[in-house]
Design an enzyme around this catalytic site. Structure first.
Site, PDB file in Angstrom:
ATOM      1  CG  ASP A   7      -1.773   1.152   1.398  1.00  0.00           C
ATOM      2  OD1 ASP A   7      -2.349   1.602   0.392  1.00  0.00           O
ATOM      3  OD2 ASP A   7      -1.894   1.651   2.540  1.00  0.00           O
ATOM      4  CG  ASP A   9      -1.962   7.552   1.083  1.00  0.00           C
ATOM      5  OD1 ASP A   9      -1.023   8.358   0.964  1.00  0.00           O
ATOM      6  OD2 ASP A   9      -2.898   7.470   0.275  1.00  0.00           O
ATOM      7  CG  ASP A 134      -2.784   2.191   6.351  1.00  0.00           C
ATOM      8  OD1 ASP A 134      -2.701   1.839   5.150  1.00  0.00           O
ATOM      9  OD2 ASP A 134      -3.382   3.211   6.710  1.00  0.00           O
TER      10      ASP A 134
HETATM   11 MG   LIG Z   1      -2.927   3.068   3.462  1.00  0.00          MG
END
Ligand SMILES: [Mg+2]
Length: 174
Positions: A7, A9, A134
Site C-alpha cells: 500500500d 498511504d 494499514d
Molecule cells: Mg494506506
C-alpha cells in the site's frame, strides 16, 4: 517469485503527519499523534464539532510531496530482489491523487515499472502472496499472508500480524 502487495498511504508514504497537521489547522486544535494511540482517530475526528478533512484530501497536490515512511524505500528496494512487488493504492477515493501518486512513485522508486502501479477502488479483488496495508478493510479479505503496518489510526486494532516498522517487515520477509 512470490507476489507482494504494498500500500502507499501510511505504508510506503508517511501520510498521517500531514493529515493531523491539516486537521489541527482546520479546527484550531493541537492534537499530536500520541493522543491517537488511545483514542480512535476516525471516531474522534468525525465528532460534529470538527471540520471534515475530505475537501483537503481531495485537492490536487495533497499527495504529491509527502515524505517516505522511515526505511520504506531502502527495504522496498531489497524486497524487490526477492519478490514480484505491486504497489496497490485505493486511490479512486480521491481522483485528484492519481497524478500525485504516480509522481511520488517515479520520484522515490524510479525503477518501479508503471505495470506495477495499481490504482483501484476496493482491494478485495487483489490476489497475491503477501499484503502490507494499514487498513483492515483491505487486509481482511486477502487470502495470502497479511501484515498490518502500525499507523496513527490503527493502534487500537488487536491483530496478530501487526508490524511497527519497515525494519520489522525486512526481518519477516527477507
Ligand atoms: Mg494506506
Amino acid at each position: 517469485m512470490k507476489k507482494l502487495i504494498i500500500d502507499m498511504d501510511d505504508v510506503l508514504v508517511d501520510t498521517s503527519p500531514k493529515i493531523l497537521k491539516i486537521f489541527n489547522a482546520l479546527n484550531n486544535t493541537s492534537f499530536d499523534a500520541t493522543f491517537f494511540q488511545k483514542t480512535d482517530f476516525y471516531t474522534f475526528t468525525a465528532l460534529p464539532q470538527f471540520q471534515t478533512l475530505h475537501t483537503k484530501l481531495s485537492e490536487a497536490g495533497f499527495f504529491r510531496n509527502l515524505e517516505p515512511n522511515e526505511h520504506s524505500i531502502e527495504v522496498f528496494n531489497k524486497l524487490a530482489l526477492k519478490y514480484d512487488i505491486f504497489v496497490v493504492s485505493a486511490a479512486m477515493e480521491f481522483p485528484n491523487s492519481l497524478e500525485d501518486k504516480v509522481y511520488w512513485l517515479q520520484k522515490h522508486l524510479p525503477d518501479l515499472s508503471w505495470k506495477k502501479m495499481v490504482f483501484c477502488g476496493d482491494k478485495s479483488i487483489v490476489k497475491g502472496d503477501v499484503m502490507i496495508d494499514d487498513h483492515m478493510k483491505n487486509l481482511s479479505g486477502f487470502e495470502g499472508e497479511k501484515l498490518l503496518m502500525t499507523a496513527m489510526h490503527n493502534h487500537l486494532l488487536d491483530v496478530p500480524y501487526r508490524v511497527h516498522s519497515w525494519l520489522q517487515v525486512q526481518e519477516i520477509l527477507l
